[in-house]
Design a protein around this motif. Sequence first.
Motif, PDB file in Angstrom:
ATOM      1  N   LYS A 199       0.853  -1.180   0.000  1.00  0.00           N
ATOM      2  CA  LYS A 199       0.000   0.000   0.000  1.00  0.00           C
ATOM      3  C   LYS A 199       0.897   1.241   0.000  1.00  0.00           C
ATOM      4  O   LYS A 199       2.106   1.160   0.050  1.00  0.00           O
ATOM      5  CB  LYS A 199      -0.893   0.012   1.246  1.00  0.00           C
ATOM      6  CG  LYS A 199      -1.783  -1.204   1.425  1.00  0.00           C
ATOM      7  CD  LYS A 199      -2.908  -1.241   0.426  1.00  0.00           C
ATOM      8  CE  LYS A 199      -4.018  -2.205   0.838  1.00  0.00           C
ATOM      9  NZ  LYS A 199      -3.570  -3.558   1.141  1.00  0.00           N
ATOM     10  N   GLY A 200       0.241   2.387  -0.038  1.00  0.00           N
ATOM     11  CA  GLY A 200       1.000   3.602   0.192  1.00  0.00           C
ATOM     12  C   GLY A 200       1.192   4.463  -1.028  1.00  0.00           C
ATOM     13  O   GLY A 200       0.682   4.147  -2.104  1.00  0.00           O
ATOM     14  N   PRO A 201       1.917   5.579  -0.862  1.00  0.00           N
ATOM     15  CA  PRO A 201       2.644   5.946   0.357  1.00  0.00           C
ATOM     16  C   PRO A 201       1.708   6.246   1.521  1.00  0.00           C
ATOM     17  O   PRO A 201       0.604   6.740   1.325  1.00  0.00           O
ATOM     18  CB  PRO A 201       3.437   7.185  -0.051  1.00  0.00           C
ATOM     19  CG  PRO A 201       2.643   7.776  -1.173  1.00  0.00           C
ATOM     20  CD  PRO A 201       2.041   6.623  -1.912  1.00  0.00           C
ATOM     21  N   ILE A 202       2.178   5.953   2.733  1.00  0.00           N
ATOM     22  CA  ILE A 202       1.380   6.076   3.948  1.00  0.00           C
ATOM     23  C   ILE A 202       1.998   7.130   4.856  1.00  0.00           C
ATOM     24  O   ILE A 202       3.222   7.194   5.011  1.00  0.00           O
ATOM     25  CB  ILE A 202       1.306   4.723   4.683  1.00  0.00           C
ATOM     26  CG1 ILE A 202       0.534   3.703   3.835  1.00  0.00           C
ATOM     27  CG2 ILE A 202       0.661   4.874   6.063  1.00  0.00           C
ATOM     28  CD1 ILE A 202       0.652   2.281   4.340  1.00  0.00           C
ATOM     29  N   VAL A 203       1.153   7.942   5.453  1.00  0.00           N
ATOM     30  CA  VAL A 203       1.568   8.873   6.500  1.00  0.00           C
ATOM     31  C   VAL A 203       1.065   8.317   7.825  1.00  0.00           C
ATOM     32  O   VAL A 203      -0.141   8.113   8.002  1.00  0.00           O
ATOM     33  CB  VAL A 203       1.003  10.284   6.253  1.00  0.00           C
ATOM     34  CG1 VAL A 203       1.357  11.205   7.417  1.00  0.00           C
ATOM     35  CG2 VAL A 203       1.532  10.859   4.948  1.00  0.00           C
ATOM     36  N   LEU A 204       1.975   8.043   8.742  1.00  0.00           N
ATOM     37  CA  LEU A 204       1.632   7.479  10.047  1.00  0.00           C
ATOM     38  C   LEU A 204       1.673   8.592  11.090  1.00  0.00           C
ATOM     39  O   LEU A 204       2.731   9.141  11.378  1.00  0.00           O
ATOM     40  CB  LEU A 204       2.614   6.363  10.413  1.00  0.00           C
ATOM     41  CG  LEU A 204       2.454   5.708  11.785  1.00  0.00           C
ATOM     42  CD1 LEU A 204       1.081   5.060  11.931  1.00  0.00           C
ATOM     43  CD2 LEU A 204       3.556   4.675  12.013  1.00  0.00           C
ATOM     44  N   VAL A 205       0.510   8.918  11.646  1.00  0.00           N
ATOM     45  CA  VAL A 205       0.397   9.981  12.647  1.00  0.00           C
ATOM     46  C   VAL A 205       0.054   9.330  13.978  1.00  0.00           C
ATOM     47  O   VAL A 205      -1.013   8.725  14.128  1.00  0.00           O
ATOM     48  CB  VAL A 205      -0.680  11.008  12.250  1.00  0.00           C
ATOM     49  CG1 VAL A 205      -0.775  12.114  13.301  1.00  0.00           C
ATOM     50  CG2 VAL A 205      -0.373  11.602  10.881  1.00  0.00           C
ATOM     51  N   ALA A 206       0.958   9.453  14.937  1.00  0.00           N
ATOM     52  CA  ALA A 206       0.797   8.812  16.249  1.00  0.00           C
ATOM     53  C   ALA A 206       0.857   9.904  17.311  1.00  0.00           C
ATOM     54  O   ALA A 206       1.931  10.286  17.771  1.00  0.00           O
ATOM     55  CB  ALA A 206       1.892   7.775  16.461  1.00  0.00           C
ATOM     56  N   VAL A 207      -0.298  10.411  17.681  1.00  0.00           N
ATOM     57  CA  VAL A 207      -0.368  11.591  18.539  1.00  0.00           C
ATOM     58  C   VAL A 207      -0.881  11.214  19.924  1.00  0.00           C
ATOM     59  O   VAL A 207      -1.864  10.480  20.058  1.00  0.00           O
ATOM     60  CB  VAL A 207      -1.281  12.667  17.911  1.00  0.00           C
ATOM     61  CG1 VAL A 207      -1.433  13.857  18.845  1.00  0.00           C
ATOM     62  CG2 VAL A 207      -0.709  13.127  16.576  1.00  0.00           C
ATOM     63  N   HIS A 208      -0.192  11.726  20.940  1.00  0.00           N
ATOM     64  CA  HIS A 208      -0.612  11.560  22.335  1.00  0.00           C
ATOM     65  C   HIS A 208      -0.636  10.082  22.720  1.00  0.00           C
ATOM     66  O   HIS A 208      -1.588   9.584  23.326  1.00  0.00           O
ATOM     67  CB  HIS A 208      -1.990  12.199  22.546  1.00  0.00           C
ATOM     68  CG  HIS A 208      -2.227  12.641  23.960  1.00  0.00           C
ATOM     69  ND1 HIS A 208      -1.588  13.709  24.524  1.00  0.00           N
ATOM     70  CD2 HIS A 208      -3.042  12.145  24.926  1.00  0.00           C
ATOM     71  CE1 HIS A 208      -1.993  13.855  25.778  1.00  0.00           C
ATOM     72  NE2 HIS A 208      -2.866  12.924  26.045  1.00  0.00           N
ATOM     73  N   LEU A 209       0.437   9.370  22.374  1.00  0.00           N
ATOM     74  CA  LEU A 209       0.507   7.947  22.686  1.00  0.00           C
ATOM     75  C   LEU A 209       1.038   7.740  24.099  1.00  0.00           C
ATOM     76  O   LEU A 209       2.094   8.249  24.459  1.00  0.00           O
ATOM     77  CB  LEU A 209       1.415   7.219  21.693  1.00  0.00           C
ATOM     78  CG  LEU A 209       0.918   7.130  20.249  1.00  0.00           C
ATOM     79  CD1 LEU A 209       1.723   6.096  19.487  1.00  0.00           C
ATOM     80  CD2 LEU A 209      -0.558   6.804  20.171  1.00  0.00           C
ATOM     81  N   CYS A 210       0.307   6.957  24.867  1.00  0.00           N
ATOM     82  CA  CYS A 210       0.677   6.714  26.261  1.00  0.00           C
ATOM     83  C   CYS A 210       1.666   5.555  26.373  1.00  0.00           C
ATOM     84  O   CYS A 210       1.529   4.534  25.691  1.00  0.00           O
ATOM     85  CB  CYS A 210      -0.567   6.399  27.089  1.00  0.00           C
ATOM     86  SG  CYS A 210      -1.667   7.810  27.309  1.00  0.00           S
ATOM     87  N   GLY A 211       2.644   5.715  27.246  1.00  0.00           N
ATOM     88  CA  GLY A 211       3.546   4.636  27.610  1.00  0.00           C
ATOM     89  C   GLY A 211       4.194   3.948  26.426  1.00  0.00           C
ATOM     90  O   GLY A 211       4.692   4.577  25.491  1.00  0.00           O
ATOM     91  N   THR A 212       4.166   2.608  26.456  1.00  0.00           N
ATOM     92  CA  THR A 212       4.875   1.819  25.450  1.00  0.00           C
ATOM     93  C   THR A 212       4.208   1.839  24.076  1.00  0.00           C
ATOM     94  O   THR A 212       4.760   1.281  23.125  1.00  0.00           O
ATOM     95  CB  THR A 212       5.019   0.362  25.918  1.00  0.00           C
ATOM     96  OG1 THR A 212       3.725  -0.176  26.222  1.00  0.00           O
ATOM     97  CG2 THR A 212       5.900   0.276  27.159  1.00  0.00           C
ATOM     98  N   LEU A 213       3.055   2.482  23.944  1.00  0.00           N
ATOM     99  CA  LEU A 213       2.468   2.622  22.612  1.00  0.00           C
ATOM    100  C   LEU A 213       3.395   3.407  21.681  1.00  0.00           C
ATOM    101  O   LEU A 213       3.398   3.193  20.468  1.00  0.00           O
ATOM    102  CB  LEU A 213       1.104   3.310  22.694  1.00  0.00           C
ATOM    103  CG  LEU A 213      -0.055   2.476  23.246  1.00  0.00           C
ATOM    104  CD1 LEU A 213      -1.322   3.323  23.306  1.00  0.00           C
ATOM    105  CD2 LEU A 213      -0.292   1.236  22.398  1.00  0.00           C
ATOM    106  N   SER A 214       4.189   4.312  22.252  1.00  0.00           N
ATOM    107  CA  SER A 214       5.149   5.047  21.422  1.00  0.00           C
ATOM    108  C   SER A 214       6.198   4.104  20.837  1.00  0.00           C
ATOM    109  O   SER A 214       6.651   4.293  19.700  1.00  0.00           O
ATOM    110  CB  SER A 214       5.823   6.151  22.238  1.00  0.00           C
ATOM    111  OG  SER A 214       4.916   7.186  22.545  1.00  0.00           O
ATOM    112  N   LEU A 215       6.597   3.089  21.601  1.00  0.00           N
ATOM    113  CA  LEU A 215       7.522   2.081  21.070  1.00  0.00           C
ATOM    114  C   LEU A 215       6.906   1.366  19.880  1.00  0.00           C
ATOM    115  O   LEU A 215       7.559   1.141  18.855  1.00  0.00           O
ATOM    116  CB  LEU A 215       7.876   1.062  22.154  1.00  0.00           C
ATOM    117  CG  LEU A 215       8.639   1.553  23.378  1.00  0.00           C
ATOM    118  CD1 LEU A 215       8.749   0.431  24.408  1.00  0.00           C
ATOM    119  CD2 LEU A 215      10.027   2.060  22.997  1.00  0.00           C
TER     120      LEU A 215
END
Length: 247
Positions: free
Chosen positions: A84-100
């Motif tokens: 798929k793609g191109p893809i833009v991955l937006v990860a906003v206000h992720l708590c704890g290990t979700l950022s990993l």
Amino acid sequence: MFLSELLPPERVERCILVDKQWPMHNMPPKQHHINWSHIYGSFKDSSIPYNYYESWPVKLNTSKVNLKNSKEVTNMEERLFQNKGPIVLVAVHLCGTLSLRAVEIFNRNPETKFFCLKPCCLPTMVHAKRDEIFKLGEHSFPAKEVCMAGKWKKGEWHGPPRTVTQKYFERWADHLYLGIDDRDATKIKKTIMVQRFGGYQNEFLLAERLPETNSVWDVLQQSPEGGEEFNDDDDVANICQPVGNSS
């Protein structure tokens, strides 16, 4: 939802909102679910001949995924990322290990052209007590360097003072940044003042797989003293320019 209004529909196929609290597809939401009436529901005015889903400039879809469950993440990547793609991955206000998990998803999926991560609260002490080592690509670090006890209760913080938690958060953001694979990408860590009145969670991690979109990086590489602050729609539009035809 904000991006649906901001981005040009002719260049963006859809926005997919991922959260474990969405209901299963085509199932009515229950009390513990996120209510999706603003996405799939109908207008109260029966004279409007279409529903909310049809009204969004860029179509919004939901995907029920527990990002801490490796099997569910693998299934999501096969369904939404591969070929798929191109893809833009937006990860906003992720708590704890979700950022990993967000960094891992970017690193694993070359179809992801652009990545924006806004970390939130720190990992809990359970990871430090287990003497865990967090690993992102070739970068690794002890969990005890970034884990913190404490929680909000009835609007009040119960835990270490902010002067302590701020140092841990800055270290957390640094480790996440170092974990973003930049062998085929350009990355930057930006301080953008979205929290005020003592808030300090203002670190944004951004990366783009090569080739760079010059108009985007011309904005990102501006570094005002004390952190960048967006005050009008033009600034937001500049930072959110689409990179290719994206989903």
